[in-house]
Design a protein around this motif. Structure first.
Motif, PDB file in Angstrom:
ATOM      1  N   ALA A 119      13.712   7.432   3.456  1.00  0.00           N
ATOM      2  CA  ALA A 119      12.915   6.938   2.328  1.00  0.00           C
ATOM      3  C   ALA A 119      11.464   6.715   2.745  1.00  0.00           C
ATOM      4  O   ALA A 119      10.540   6.963   1.966  1.00  0.00           O
ATOM      5  N   LEU A 120      11.274   6.252   3.974  1.00  0.00           N
ATOM      6  CA  LEU A 120       9.895   6.048   4.452  1.00  0.00           C
ATOM      7  C   LEU A 120       9.159   7.386   4.517  1.00  0.00           C
ATOM      8  O   LEU A 120       7.977   7.477   4.186  1.00  0.00           O
ATOM      9  N   VAL A 121       9.876   8.435   4.919  1.00  0.00           N
ATOM     10  CA  VAL A 121       9.271   9.772   4.958  1.00  0.00           C
ATOM     11  C   VAL A 121       8.911  10.215   3.535  1.00  0.00           C
ATOM     12  O   VAL A 121       7.813  10.733   3.288  1.00  0.00           O
ATOM     13  N   VAL A 122       9.830   9.983   2.598  1.00  0.00           N
ATOM     14  CA  VAL A 122       9.570  10.371   1.198  1.00  0.00           C
ATOM     15  C   VAL A 122       8.346   9.609   0.667  1.00  0.00           C
ATOM     16  O   VAL A 122       7.444  10.202   0.075  1.00  0.00           O
ATOM     17  N   THR A 123       8.310   8.304   0.915  1.00  0.00           N
ATOM     18  CA  THR A 123       7.170   7.509   0.420  1.00  0.00           C
ATOM     19  C   THR A 123       5.863   8.006   1.034  1.00  0.00           C
ATOM     20  O   THR A 123       4.831   8.055   0.357  1.00  0.00           O
ATOM     21  N   SER A 124       5.924   8.421   2.287  1.00  0.00           N
ATOM     22  CA  SER A 124       4.690   8.917   2.926  1.00  0.00           C
ATOM     23  C   SER A 124       4.211  10.207   2.246  1.00  0.00           C
ATOM     24  O   SER A 124       3.057  10.590   2.388  1.00  0.00           O
ATOM     25  N   MET A 125       5.098  10.866   1.502  1.00  0.00           N
ATOM     26  CA  MET A 125       4.708  12.118   0.827  1.00  0.00           C
ATOM     27  C   MET A 125       4.194  11.893  -0.603  1.00  0.00           C
ATOM     28  O   MET A 125       3.830  12.852  -1.284  1.00  0.00           O
ATOM     29  N   LEU A 191       2.692   0.426   0.901  1.00  0.00           N
ATOM     30  CA  LEU A 191       3.165   1.216  -0.230  1.00  0.00           C
ATOM     31  C   LEU A 191       4.679   1.079  -0.391  1.00  0.00           C
ATOM     32  O   LEU A 191       5.190   0.867  -1.496  1.00  0.00           O
ATOM     33  N   TYR A 192       5.408   1.169   0.721  1.00  0.00           N
ATOM     34  CA  TYR A 192       6.877   1.114   0.666  1.00  0.00           C
ATOM     35  C   TYR A 192       7.365  -0.249   0.149  1.00  0.00           C
ATOM     36  O   TYR A 192       8.270  -0.323  -0.678  1.00  0.00           O
ATOM     37  N   THR A 193       6.765  -1.326   0.636  1.00  0.00           N
ATOM     38  CA  THR A 193       7.251  -2.651   0.212  1.00  0.00           C
ATOM     39  C   THR A 193       6.905  -2.909  -1.258  1.00  0.00           C
ATOM     40  O   THR A 193       7.673  -3.541  -1.984  1.00  0.00           O
ATOM     41  N   LYS A 194       5.776  -2.379  -1.715  1.00  0.00           N
ATOM     42  CA  LYS A 194       5.443  -2.525  -3.141  1.00  0.00           C
ATOM     43  C   LYS A 194       6.375  -1.662  -3.986  1.00  0.00           C
ATOM     44  O   LYS A 194       6.810  -2.069  -5.061  1.00  0.00           O
ATOM     45  N   GLN A 195       6.669  -0.477  -3.490  1.00  0.00           N
ATOM     46  CA  GLN A 195       7.630   0.405  -4.177  1.00  0.00           C
ATOM     47  C   GLN A 195       8.983  -0.307  -4.339  1.00  0.00           C
ATOM     48  O   GLN A 195       9.575  -0.315  -5.416  1.00  0.00           O
TER      49      GLN A 195
END
Ligand SMILES: NC(=O)CC[C@H](N)C(=O)O
Length: 308
Positions: A119-125, A191-195
């Motif tokens: 998921a972290l990889v996806v969010t980075s995209m 970004l991930y924690t806000k997501q």
């Protein structure tokens, strides 16, 4: 068309609530620890626009891992399958969602987009010039899926996770070392924690489930909100990896594409029939809503919802 009986649904909720004492609210994100383990609510959204619900469906739930399915859909639309699956795999795992162990094996590419590393990889995209621009793009997509312009994120929950997410930071550094991500780790964590802290009611969850159930189409206008293939990939991951390392058991006992989060939320999509949103913060040892799974099991058996 399914017609669910409200009184029956209330009874199922009361029955499932009895299991709350065997579960535990997630507290590794301190703000989530405040939830009431006895809370249990459900909304079922059918293609004719009807909603049947039980429990307090005005309570807002943060998406946590449920956001992984929505971020994946956005990134697949933006970048296409080849680019996404070059960086993250398609295979389920029997390791817990936050495990780092598999990244030590070659290749270091995360097994799937439903575990934290993937998921972290996806969010980075997620595309955009800044964290706030990228978050806004994701929020705009979420709002369209839910048909609710007011959806936002909980600053308290986002902050609480950001301040304590040392394991997720470790995953990021590991991924960065292996060149699977290259962005700044603190920006990605913001970004991930806000997501993960995007919050909505069970009715919103159910409506997003219905969009997936209708192959990516808006239940009102029939406008495509995502390509059919993207909806298909999301639902497939929901079956194989959506309930973490108990996805197999869930497939046998419930048999509905679903994605859970440690807040106690579950988003489920019964193809062609309905979307379901559940909130029950008492979790089992895998991090799934214990009462929510019991409730879905009852519902699936009563209405023959299993896709298998
Ligand atoms: N399983 C989950 O819901 C995990 C999401 C949570 N924000 C985390 O990364 O730990």
């Amino acid at each position: 068309m399914l017609v669910y009986n409200q009184e029956e649904l209330v009874r199922f909720v009361e029955e499932a609530k009895q299991y709350a004492r065997y579960g535990k609210v997630a507290d590794y994100i301190p703000a989530l620890g405040k939830a009431d383990p006895n809370e249990l609510s459900i909304a079922i959204y059918t293609p004719d626009g009807r909603v049947v619900d039980a429990g307090d469906v005005t309570v807002k739930v943060t998406l946590q891992s449920i956001s992984k399915i929505i971020a994946l859909a956005l990134v697949l639309i933006d970048r296409g399958e080849d680019e996404v699956f070059h960086k993250v795999g398609m295979e389920p795992t029997d390791y817990p969602f936050h495990s780092i162990a598999k990244l030590e094996e070659k290749p270091a590419k995360p097994l799937n987009p439903m575990i934290n590393a993937g998921a972290l990889v996806v969010t980075s995209m997620i595309q955009g010039g800044s964290v706030s621009e990228r978050l806004e793009r994701l929020l705009a997509f979420v709002r369209r899926l839910a048909g609710n312009e007011r959806i936002s994120y909980s600053d308290e929950v986002a902050r609480s996770e950001f301040e304590t997410a040392f394991l997720n930071r470790s995953l990021c550094y590991f991924l960065k070392q292996h060149r699977i991500i290259d962005e700044d780790v603190e920006e990605l964590m913001e970004l991930y924690t806000k997501q993960c802290a995007i919050e909505m009611t069970c009715i919103d969850l159910a409506r997003i489930g219905l969009v997936l159930a209708l192959d990516g189409r808006d239940p009102h206008s029939s406008e495509p909100l995502m390509p059919l293939d993207v909806a298909r990939i999301c639902k497939t991951f929901m079956v194989t990896c959506g309930m973490y390392n108990s996805s197999g058991e869930f497939a046998i006992k419930v048999g509905i594409p679903a994605k859970s989060g440690v807040s106690g939320g579950i988003l489920a999509a019964v193809p062609g029939r309905c979307g379901i949103g559940v909130f029950g913060p008492a979790l089992d040892d895998k991090g799934n809503s214990l009462t929510g799974v019991k409730l879905l099991e009852r519902l699936s058996k009563t209405y023959s919802l299993s896709i298998f």
